[in-house]
Design a protein around this motif. Structure first.
Motif, PDB file in Angstrom:
ATOM      1  N   UNK A  12     -13.416  12.441   6.514  1.00  0.00           N
ATOM      2  CA  UNK A  12     -14.077  11.167   6.213  1.00  0.00           C
ATOM      3  C   UNK A  12     -13.401   9.948   6.807  1.00  0.00           C
ATOM      4  N   UNK A  13     -12.078   9.866   6.687  1.00  0.00           N
ATOM      5  CA  UNK A  13     -11.427   8.616   7.059  1.00  0.00           C
ATOM      6  C   UNK A  13     -10.675   8.668   8.375  1.00  0.00           C
ATOM      7  N   UNK A  14     -10.334   9.888   8.827  1.00  0.00           N
ATOM      8  CA  UNK A  14      -9.662  10.062  10.125  1.00  0.00           C
ATOM      9  C   UNK A  14      -8.415   9.185  10.246  1.00  0.00           C
ATOM     10  N   UNK A  15      -7.609   9.153   9.191  1.00  0.00           N
ATOM     11  CA  UNK A  15      -6.419   8.311   9.216  1.00  0.00           C
ATOM     12  C   UNK A  15      -5.184   9.060   9.695  1.00  0.00           C
ATOM     13  N   UNK A  16      -5.311  10.358   9.944  1.00  0.00           N
ATOM     14  CA  UNK A  16      -4.245  11.066  10.608  1.00  0.00           C
ATOM     15  C   UNK A  16      -3.284  11.834   9.734  1.00  0.00           C
ATOM     16  N   UNK A  17      -2.289  12.384  10.404  1.00  0.00           N
ATOM     17  CA  UNK A  17      -1.371  13.324   9.779  1.00  0.00           C
ATOM     18  C   UNK A  17      -0.501  12.655   8.727  1.00  0.00           C
ATOM     19  N   UNK A  18       0.037  11.484   9.007  1.00  0.00           N
ATOM     20  CA  UNK A  18       0.979  10.869   8.073  1.00  0.00           C
ATOM     21  C   UNK A  18       0.335  10.608   6.721  1.00  0.00           C
ATOM     22  N   UNK A  19      -0.882  10.070   6.703  1.00  0.00           N
ATOM     23  CA  UNK A  19      -1.566   9.827   5.437  1.00  0.00           C
ATOM     24  C   UNK A  19      -1.889  11.145   4.734  1.00  0.00           C
ATOM     25  N   UNK A  20      -2.247  12.152   5.508  1.00  0.00           N
ATOM     26  CA  UNK A  20      -2.536  13.475   4.933  1.00  0.00           C
ATOM     27  C   UNK A  20      -1.301  14.036   4.244  1.00  0.00           C
ATOM     28  N   UNK A  21      -0.175  13.973   4.912  1.00  0.00           N
ATOM     29  CA  UNK A  21       1.076  14.488   4.342  1.00  0.00           C
ATOM     30  C   UNK A  21       1.482  13.674   3.114  1.00  0.00           C
ATOM     31  N   UNK A  22       1.306  12.354   3.188  1.00  0.00           N
ATOM     32  CA  UNK A  22       1.636  11.504   2.050  1.00  0.00           C
ATOM     33  C   UNK A  22       0.803  11.881   0.825  1.00  0.00           C
ATOM     34  N   UNK A  23      -0.495  12.052   1.028  1.00  0.00           N
ATOM     35  CA  UNK A  23      -1.351  12.454  -0.085  1.00  0.00           C
ATOM     36  C   UNK A  23      -0.941  13.836  -0.603  1.00  0.00           C
ATOM     37  N   UNK A  24      -0.671  14.747   0.321  1.00  0.00           N
ATOM     38  CA  UNK A  24      -0.300  16.108  -0.081  1.00  0.00           C
ATOM     39  C   UNK A  24       0.922  16.104  -0.988  1.00  0.00           C
ATOM     40  N   UNK A  25       1.942  15.355  -0.615  1.00  0.00           N
ATOM     41  CA  UNK A  25       3.160  15.299  -1.424  1.00  0.00           C
ATOM     42  C   UNK A  25       2.883  14.684  -2.792  1.00  0.00           C
ATOM     43  N   UNK A  26       2.028  13.674  -2.816  1.00  0.00           N
ATOM     44  CA  UNK A  26       1.654  13.057  -4.089  1.00  0.00           C
ATOM     45  C   UNK A  26       0.936  14.060  -4.984  1.00  0.00           C
ATOM     46  N   UNK A  27       0.045  14.866  -4.381  1.00  0.00           N
ATOM     47  CA  UNK A  27      -0.716  15.847  -5.161  1.00  0.00           C
ATOM     48  C   UNK A  27       0.170  16.986  -5.660  1.00  0.00           C
ATOM     49  N   UNK A  28       1.105  17.405  -4.832  1.00  0.00           N
ATOM     50  CA  UNK A  28       2.036  18.452  -5.272  1.00  0.00           C
ATOM     51  C   UNK A  28       2.878  17.934  -6.435  1.00  0.00           C
ATOM     52  N   UNK A  29       3.312  16.696  -6.344  1.00  0.00           N
ATOM     53  CA  UNK A  29       4.073  16.096  -7.442  1.00  0.00           C
ATOM     54  C   UNK A  29       3.237  16.016  -8.724  1.00  0.00           C
ATOM     55  N   UNK A  30       1.905  15.860  -8.551  1.00  0.00           N
ATOM     56  CA  UNK A  30       1.006  15.752  -9.707  1.00  0.00           C
ATOM     57  C   UNK A  30       0.628  17.112 -10.276  1.00  0.00           C
ATOM     58  N   UNK A  31       1.011  18.197  -9.567  1.00  0.00           N
ATOM     59  CA  UNK A  31       0.751  19.520 -10.104  1.00  0.00           C
ATOM     60  C   UNK A  31      -0.084  20.438  -9.241  1.00  0.00           C
ATOM     61  N   UNK A  32      -0.425  20.026  -8.029  1.00  0.00           N
ATOM     62  CA  UNK A  32      -1.196  20.906  -7.146  1.00  0.00           C
ATOM     63  C   UNK A  32      -0.355  22.101  -6.718  1.00  0.00           C
ATOM     64  N   UNK A  33      -1.015  23.264  -6.644  1.00  0.00           N
ATOM     65  CA  UNK A  33      -0.356  24.485  -6.189  1.00  0.00           C
ATOM     66  C   UNK A  33      -0.548  24.725  -4.699  1.00  0.00           C
ATOM     67  N   UNK A  34      -1.639  24.199  -4.154  1.00  0.00           N
ATOM     68  CA  UNK A  34      -1.945  24.355  -2.741  1.00  0.00           C
ATOM     69  C   UNK A  34      -2.640  23.112  -2.242  1.00  0.00           C
TER      70      UNK A  34
END
Length: 246
Positions: free
Chosen positions: A134-156
């Protein structure tokens, strides 16, 4: 090996997505280790467009039918949670699902992951990140969100819309959780994705769209040409009926 453990050992977990009990049973019979639902396919099968348009009770009823139809674990695509994330996750868990996909959209949504984790028990929470869709903001934003989600309890972490092997490899190296990608035309093969370190491969609505394309072609043939070649199915009535005799 449990559904959760399957994300951490052996070849990638390959999930051809189902949308109803019949498609789930057929996919299981083809050898799938687990069933993943496709929200788009489920929505189309119930007569509504994709994109959080499903009534939550209809969505949960579809998951319930799929769970009952197969003997392998089922992970349910609950889009962005259908409003009350905690209630939706509780209903899906109680329907027998082993995991969920929950998506963000244009902005990060760690509160959805936290709500899912809080009520989900041992559910495998797969956080979908829509940066490449949707937003095409790239790898850095993707990784930032991923780390936030893992911290919130995501398993994958699920990143659909990325096909470049170099980008996939970077995501694998930088995201601290098993990476799920959505394969299809233009994507690397499953074996190539395995070499890149991808742990889970799904196909979204692709199989549902192919099935409905066959319906359209068969209907058009009989209505315009009066012939039936497109309807010459590989699976017979007896085959399909027998799938549900257990």
């Amino acid at each position: 090996m449990t559904f959760r453990e399957r994300h951490h050992g052996g070849a990638p977990l390959v999930l051809p997505n189902a949308w109803d009990a019949a498609s789930a049973r057929i996919i299981e019979r083809a050898g799938a280790e687990a069933i993943a639902t496709t929200s788009a396919g489920v929505a189309w099968s119930l007569g509504v467009p994709d994109g959080d348009r499903l009534d939550v009770d209809e969505a949960v009823a579809a998951v319930t039918r799929i769970v009952r139809a197969v003997d392998v674990p089922v992970t349910a695509d609950i889009e962005s949670g259908y409003g009350d994330v905690a209630r939706t996750v509780r209903l899906v868990r109680d329907a027998g699902a082993a995991g969920i996909n929950i998506e963000d959209g244009l902005v990060a949504a760690p509160e959805r992951i936290a709500a899912a984790r809080a009520v989900g028990g041992d559910l495998f929470v797969n956080a979908r990140i829509d940066t490449f869709l949707r937003s095409a903001v790239g790898v850095d934003e993707t990784v930032s969100r991923a780390k936030t989600y893992v911290d919130a309890g995501a398993d994958g972490v699920f990143v659909p819309g990325v096909y470049d092997p170099a980008v996939i490899a970077e995501l694998v190296s930088r995201i601290p959780a098993p990476l799920n990608v959505m394969a299809g035309p233009g994507a690397p093969s499953v074996s190539a994705l395995a070499e890149l370190g991808v742990r889970r491969v799904s196909v979204g609505p692709a199989i549902a769209a192919a099935a409905y394309s066959l319906v359209a072609a068969a209907a058009a043939e009989i209505l315009t040409e009066g012939t039936y070649g497109t309807s010459d199915a590989t699976l017979t009535y007896g085959d399909l009926d027998g799938y549900f005799a257990h």
